[in-house]
Design a protein around this motif. Structure first.
Motif, PDB file in Angstrom:
ATOM      1  N   HIS A 246      42.878  20.087  66.881  1.00  0.00           N
ATOM      2  CA  HIS A 246      41.660  20.530  66.747  1.00  0.00           C
ATOM      3  C   HIS A 246      40.785  19.965  65.612  1.00  0.00           C
ATOM      4  O   HIS A 246      39.688  19.845  65.420  1.00  0.00           O
ATOM      5  CB  HIS A 246      41.309  22.018  66.867  1.00  0.00           C
TER       6      HIS A 246
ATOM      7  N   LEU B  50      36.721  22.474  70.329  1.00  0.00           N
ATOM      8  CA  LEU B  50      37.666  22.789  71.296  1.00  0.00           C
ATOM      9  C   LEU B  50      37.788  21.984  72.329  1.00  0.00           C
ATOM     10  O   LEU B  50      38.883  21.770  73.099  1.00  0.00           O
ATOM     11  CB  LEU B  50      37.359  24.197  71.771  1.00  0.00           C
TER      12      LEU B  50
ATOM     13  N   LEU C   2      51.013  25.599  67.152  1.00  0.00           N
ATOM     14  CA  LEU C   2      50.637  25.166  66.089  1.00  0.00           C
ATOM     15  C   LEU C   2      49.910  23.437  66.256  1.00  0.00           C
ATOM     16  O   LEU C   2      49.009  23.125  65.597  1.00  0.00           O
ATOM     17  CB  LEU C   2      51.590  25.231  64.780  1.00  0.00           C
TER      18      LEU C   2
ATOM     19  N   LEU D 165      47.042  23.657  67.905  1.00  0.00           N
ATOM     20  CA  LEU D 165      45.855  23.936  66.919  1.00  0.00           C
ATOM     21  C   LEU D 165      45.400  22.984  65.992  1.00  0.00           C
ATOM     22  O   LEU D 165      44.196  22.546  65.728  1.00  0.00           O
ATOM     23  CB  LEU D 165      46.130  25.170  66.396  1.00  0.00           C
ATOM     24  N   LEU D 166      46.318  22.378  65.353  1.00  0.00           N
ATOM     25  CA  LEU D 166      46.173  21.340  64.346  1.00  0.00           C
ATOM     26  C   LEU D 166      45.312  19.923  64.996  1.00  0.00           C
ATOM     27  O   LEU D 166      44.579  19.397  64.247  1.00  0.00           O
ATOM     28  CB  LEU D 166      47.490  20.907  63.534  1.00  0.00           C
TER      29      LEU D 166
ATOM     30  N   LEU E 161      31.776  29.614  73.420  1.00  0.00           N
ATOM     31  CA  LEU E 161      33.262  29.848  73.531  1.00  0.00           C
ATOM     32  C   LEU E 161      33.364  31.270  74.278  1.00  0.00           C
ATOM     33  O   LEU E 161      32.843  32.284  73.684  1.00  0.00           O
ATOM     34  CB  LEU E 161      33.965  29.959  72.157  1.00  0.00           C
TER      35      LEU E 161
ATOM     36  N   ASP F 256      28.733  29.514  63.033  1.00  0.00           N
ATOM     37  CA  ASP F 256      27.553  29.000  63.472  1.00  0.00           C
ATOM     38  C   ASP F 256      27.849  27.674  64.118  1.00  0.00           C
ATOM     39  O   ASP F 256      27.125  26.384  64.058  1.00  0.00           O
ATOM     40  CB  ASP F 256      26.659  28.355  62.055  1.00  0.00           C
TER      41      ASP F 256
HETATM   42  C1  LIG Z   1      46.522  27.609  62.108  1.00  0.00           C
HETATM   43  C2  LIG Z   1      45.346  26.387  62.146  1.00  0.00           C
HETATM   44  C3  LIG Z   1      44.490  26.574  62.980  1.00  0.00           C
HETATM   45  C4  LIG Z   1      43.367  25.707  62.944  1.00  0.00           C
HETATM   46  C5  LIG Z   1      42.329  26.112  64.093  1.00  0.00           C
HETATM   47  C6  LIG Z   1      41.156  25.435  63.885  1.00  0.00           C
HETATM   48  C7  LIG Z   1      40.499  25.725  65.385  1.00  0.00           C
HETATM   49  C8  LIG Z   1      39.062  26.218  65.139  1.00  0.00           C
HETATM   50  C9  LIG Z   1      38.211  26.144  66.220  1.00  0.00           C
HETATM   51  C10 LIG Z   1      37.216  27.026  66.204  1.00  0.00           C
HETATM   52  C11 LIG Z   1      36.452  27.089  67.325  1.00  0.00           C
HETATM   53  C12 LIG Z   1      35.144  28.035  67.199  1.00  0.00           C
HETATM   54  C13 LIG Z   1      34.218  28.366  68.374  1.00  0.00           C
HETATM   55  C14 LIG Z   1      33.357  29.260  67.740  1.00  0.00           C
HETATM   56  C15 LIG Z   1      33.158  30.675  68.005  1.00  0.00           C
HETATM   57  C16 LIG Z   1      32.008  31.385  67.366  1.00  0.00           C
HETATM   58  O1  LIG Z   1      30.946  31.443  68.506  1.00  0.00           O
HETATM   59  C17 LIG Z   1      32.547  32.569  66.831  1.00  0.00           C
HETATM   60  C18 LIG Z   1      31.291  33.389  66.320  1.00  0.00           C
HETATM   61  O2  LIG Z   1      30.761  32.717  65.180  1.00  0.00           O
HETATM   62  P1  LIG Z   1      29.682  33.399  64.066  1.00  0.00           P
HETATM   63  O3  LIG Z   1      29.081  34.474  64.860  1.00  0.00           O
HETATM   64  O4  LIG Z   1      28.972  32.429  63.570  1.00  0.00           O
HETATM   65  O5  LIG Z   1      30.924  34.074  63.274  1.00  0.00           O
HETATM   66  N1  LIG Z   1      33.497  32.454  65.976  1.00  0.00           N
HETATM   67  C19 LIG Z   1      35.059  32.605  66.046  1.00  0.00           C
HETATM   68  O6  LIG Z   1      35.395  33.074  67.108  1.00  0.00           O
HETATM   69  C20 LIG Z   1      35.776  32.145  64.802  1.00  0.00           C
HETATM   70  C21 LIG Z   1      36.823  31.458  65.329  1.00  0.00           C
HETATM   71  C22 LIG Z   1      37.797  31.154  64.283  1.00  0.00           C
HETATM   72  C23 LIG Z   1      39.225  30.728  64.716  1.00  0.00           C
HETATM   73  C24 LIG Z   1      40.143  30.301  63.672  1.00  0.00           C
END
Ligand SMILES: CCCCCCCCCCCCC/C=C/[C@@H](O)[C@H](COP(=O)(O)O)NC(=O)CCCCC
Ligand SMILES: Nc1ncnc2c1ncn2[C@@H]1O[C@H](COP(=O)(O)OP(=O)(O)O)[C@@H](O)[C@H]1O
Ligand SMILES: [Ca+2]
Length: 555
Positions: free
Chosen positions: A447, A416, A441, A444-445, A295, A250
């Motif tokens: 973020h 991001l 890492l 990523l961390l 994204l 979301d």
């Molecule tokens: C090892 C430590 C990792 C910590 C990384 C944290 C970074 C998270 C950044 C997430 C960015 C998400 C961008 C959003 C994408 C969404 O559009 C997509 C679909 O959403 P939904 O339909 O509601 O499920 N979500 C993703 O692609 C999930 C990415 C998760 C990555 C860990």
């Protein structure tokens, strides 16, 4: 805090058992406790409340029926008990109350007065003010994805959202989807859009994606726009879209409202908020593929998505599982990224400032003051024609991400690209080059912490209007010759890898994660369309100023 302006109505009314001076102007409803003693009392704060008329959800007259039934909170029942059988008249105002972390709640206050006519005058005066707010939706088309997130979409809508819409006098046509792309296809071909003031989706980013694909397609087709041509100027959609979060990430809801809370989203819809949003079109060889608003990620986020789709049974936790797995796999991909830097705009991806409610940058489409007039005259297609402006980066990447908004979500509260704007006509292109697992890492961390994820030698970020990506194996022969030397080395290793599949040799292609949906092509051409759609949102609000919280009537 808004100034009240000319008062329309002032009365002495009671709230619970205390007397209040209540006033209504075009912009504010205020109730202030009457002080019986003129002596200043340092330990009894003056109780004064103020609600913007634009944030009043509805007003209802309390009647015998309500009193005998007894409402949930029992407030009217208590009033009746206190006042005895010779009862007073009462009316209840429902309004938006701000809670922690950008959450909104529906609060209520019941005013009583001895005079029936006065009570009715209050109710009708407040209603008259509400009617003047033309931005509020009256009829909504609602699509519920029963399959997304924890499969709670239907329950969330029925229990938390529908009662609020009913209270606000909003009528709805509700469709529970039966298959993927049901909502998109219904919007394209069947929905009588002229009957509605907006479309609401209950689900995750994938469900939102279906809605924009239906609405954008419908808008262009009605006007004969060729969506296969990447240079076409698309027409903005007139219907606003509301998101009731019921998915796995979301991100679009979180990055535009500041929280993933169905009640907060419903209240933003009810008060008629409006937030323009940029949309990227994605093409391959002059063929339209998809739109994206959050994204577009190749490499890490593409691989996480592909892997996680096979684990849907895990619910939202699938992303954590696949995230760790793909981090350990540490695949990198070769290819060429070309981009058109955004010129004449306010801000960079490294700014400390954030796009927030009422963002001045977005109000001006991201343009510098001096550039705005020129921009109006500029033919947007010239962007793609002016080849001298294009820049090219070739290499091995762990991730190529284009963030058209911050992409903030509970997993990464700053997102991001924390300084990305919702509606400035650009996307932030983030290139994470091949590096060690330890360095990736660290990136990523960051973020999840306050540290700058771009302040690393292997990360670069560019604010762009357009970009293209070609995976190495789709490059032209001349490009490939440049890599000949390296290629011969790789051939030796790839032979070793074929013989030893467990060696973890990196695959040739990743996939694009496009707002959580997998793209079918890897070579893509992306273009940002400034403010193509509008949401029932207002951007993330700054926390209230201390003065206003402590003394809401200090105006
Ligand atoms: C090892 C430590 C990792 C910590 C990384 C944290 C970074 C998270 C950044 C997430 C960015 C998400 C961008 C959003 C994408 C969404 O559009 C997509 C679909 O959403 P939904 O339909 O509601 O499920 N979500 C993703 O692609 C999930 C990415 C998760 C990555 C860990
Ligand atoms: N009734 C349905 N059955 C199966 N899939 C559906 C249905 N309705 C929508 N979808 C699809 O479900 C996928 C996931 O939806 P989404 O709302 O993004 O949830 P999540 O956040 O859990 O991924 C999307 O690709 C969407 O097109
Ligand atoms: Ca999804």
């Amino acid at each position: 805090m808004e100034r009240p302006g000319r008062l329309l109505l002032v009365s002495e009314l009671r709230v619970r058992n205390a007397a209040y001076n209540v006033s209504l102007s075009r912009s504010l409803l205020t109730w202030k406790r009457r002080v019986s003693s003129p002596v200043y009392h340092p330990f009894r704060p003056s109780v004064c409340h103020s609600v913007s008329v634009s944030e009043i959800i509805s007003v209802r007259e309390e009647d015998e029926e309500n009193s005998s039934r007894g409402r949930d909170d029992g407030s009217w029942k208590k009033i009746k008990e206190r006042e005895g059988k010779n009862c007073r008249q009462a009316f209840t105002v429902m309004y938006v109350e701000r809670c922690r972390q950008h959450r909104w709640r529906c609060a209520e206050v019941t005013f009583t007065c001895s005079d029936v006519a006065l009570c009715q005058r209050w109710v009708s005066s407040i209603r008259e003010q509400l009617v003047t707010i033309t931005s509020r939706p009256k009829h909504l088309l609602v699509y519920i994805n029963p399959y997304g997130g924890k499969r709670q979409g239907k329950r969330i809508y029925e229990q938390k959202v529908a009662p609020l819409f009913a209270q606000a006098g909003i009528s709805t046509d509700v469709i529970v989807t039966e298959y993927a792309n049901h909502a998109r296809d219904h919007l394209r071909t069947e929905a009588e859009l002229k009957n509605f003031d907006g479309v609401v989706c209950v689900g995750g980013d994938g469900m939102f994606s279906e809605i924009i694909h239906g609405l954008i397609w419908r808008t262009q087709i009605d006007d004969g726009v060729d969506t296969n041509c990447p240079d076409e100027t698309l027409l903005p959609c007139s219907l606003r879209i509301g998101i009731i979060p019921a998915g796995s990430t979301d991100c679009i809801c979180f990055a535009t409202v500041g929280t993933n809370d169905p009640v907060t989203s419903a209240l933003h819809i009810i008060v008629g908020d409006s937030q323009p949003i940029d949309v990227c079109s994605v093409h391959h060889n002059n063929t339209f593929l998809r739109y994206s608003v959050s994204l577009l990620g190749y490499g890490f986020y593409g691989d996480v998505l592909t892997d996680s789709e096979r684990k849907r049974w895990m619910g939202p936790a699938r992303y954590d599982f696949s995230g760790v797995k793909m981090f350990l796999t540490h695949h990198y991909y070769e290819g060429t990224v070309s981009y058109l830097p955004a010129r004449g705009i306010v801000g960079t991806p490294r700014d400390a400032t954030r796009c927030r409610s009422g963002c001045v940058v977005c109000q001006h489409n991201g343009q510098l003051y001096s550039e705005r007039d020129e921009q109006n005259e500029m033919d947007e297609a010239s962007d793609s024609e002016n080849d001298s402006e294009w820049r090219t980066v070739r290499g091995k990447f762990l991730a190529i991400n284009a963030a058209s908004m911050s992409c903030a979500c509970p997993r990464s509260p700053k997102g991001l690209s924390p300084a990305a704007h919702l509606a400035n006509g650009t996307t932030d292109l983030i290139l994470v080059r091949k590096c060690s697992r330890f360095d990736f890492l660290r990136h990523l961390l960051r973020h999840t912490s306050k540290d700058d994820q771009f302040d690393l030698t292997f990360v670069e970020v560019h604010r762009v209007r357009r970009f293209r990506f070609t995976p190495r194996h789709c490059q032209s022969d001349s490009d490939l010759e440049l890599d000949l030397q390296e290629s011969s080395k790789r051939q030796i290793f790839s032979q070793i890898c074929r013989d030893h599949p467990a060696c973890g040799c990196t695959p040739t292609y990743s996939s694009w994660n496009c707002d959580g949906e997998i793209l079918t092509h890897t070579a893509i051409d992306v273009r940002v369309h400034c403010q193509l759609i509008k949401l029932f949102a207002r951007g993330i609000e700054e926390p209230a100023v201390f003065e206003d919280v402590a003394n809401p009537c200090a105006i």
